[in-house]
Design an enzyme around this catalytic site. Sequence first.
Site, short mmCIF file in Angstrom:
data_model
loop_
_atom_site.label_atom_id
_atom_site.label_comp_id
_atom_site.label_asym_id
_atom_site.label_seq_id
_atom_site.Cartn_x
_atom_site.Cartn_y
_atom_site.Cartn_z
N GLN A 51 9.00 -55.87 80.68
CA GLN A 51 9.64 -55.39 79.45
C GLN A 51 9.09 -54.00 79.12
O GLN A 51 7.88 -53.79 79.06
CB GLN A 51 9.37 -56.34 78.27
N HIS A 57 19.73 -58.35 80.17
CA HIS A 57 20.36 -57.52 81.19
C HIS A 57 21.52 -58.29 81.81
O HIS A 57 21.36 -59.45 82.23
CB HIS A 57 19.38 -57.22 82.32
N ASP A 90 23.55 -49.71 80.55
CA ASP A 90 22.17 -49.28 80.77
C ASP A 90 22.18 -47.85 81.35
O ASP A 90 22.96 -47.56 82.25
CB ASP A 90 21.49 -50.25 81.74
N HIS A 112 16.48 -57.91 74.51
CA HIS A 112 17.75 -57.56 75.16
C HIS A 112 17.93 -58.42 76.40
O HIS A 112 16.96 -58.88 77.00
CB HIS A 112 17.82 -56.07 75.52
#
Length: 133
Positions: free
Chosen positions: A93, A101, A30, A99
């Site tokens: 979001q 995390h 990220d 996705h």
Amino acid sequence: MDNCIFCKIANGEIPSATLYEDNEFRVILDLGPASKGHALILPKAHAADIYELPEETAGKAMILAKHMAEKMKDALKCDGFNIVQNNGEIAGQTVFHFHMHLIPRYKGDQVGLTWKPGKLSDEERDEILAKIK
Ligand code: AMP
Ligand code: ZN
């Protein structure tokens, strides 16, 4: 999805720090990490959120999350691990390509994923059970 940044990253059109890749998924670091090693599991096929995600992909994503958590725990020596998945703006979001995390946790870190516990009333319990069960 022509204009989806995670489609482009997942499929290699935009370069990323890739920790893992196979035919269906890419796992990247990220760019705005909550903690050291914060990573994202991206399916290569576009689905906006958990509601659109095919069941088979959902299953494989969870298995991949487990494998990544094991590997990252060993490599980063973290003290704990959060797996977070947001659906909808109100849930946090910001990128509308599904996705997960992967957030390594360290003693004394400043990651905030907590909430103030409420109280489940009998009425609310019964209402929810009647609606969902
Ligand atoms: P969410 O708020 O659950 O939609 O999560 C989106 C995450 O994507 C955030 O943690 C962002 O820091 C991260 N992010 C956004 N753009 C990129 C990018 N180009 N590369 C890597 N991570 C990104
Ligand atoms: Zn996409």
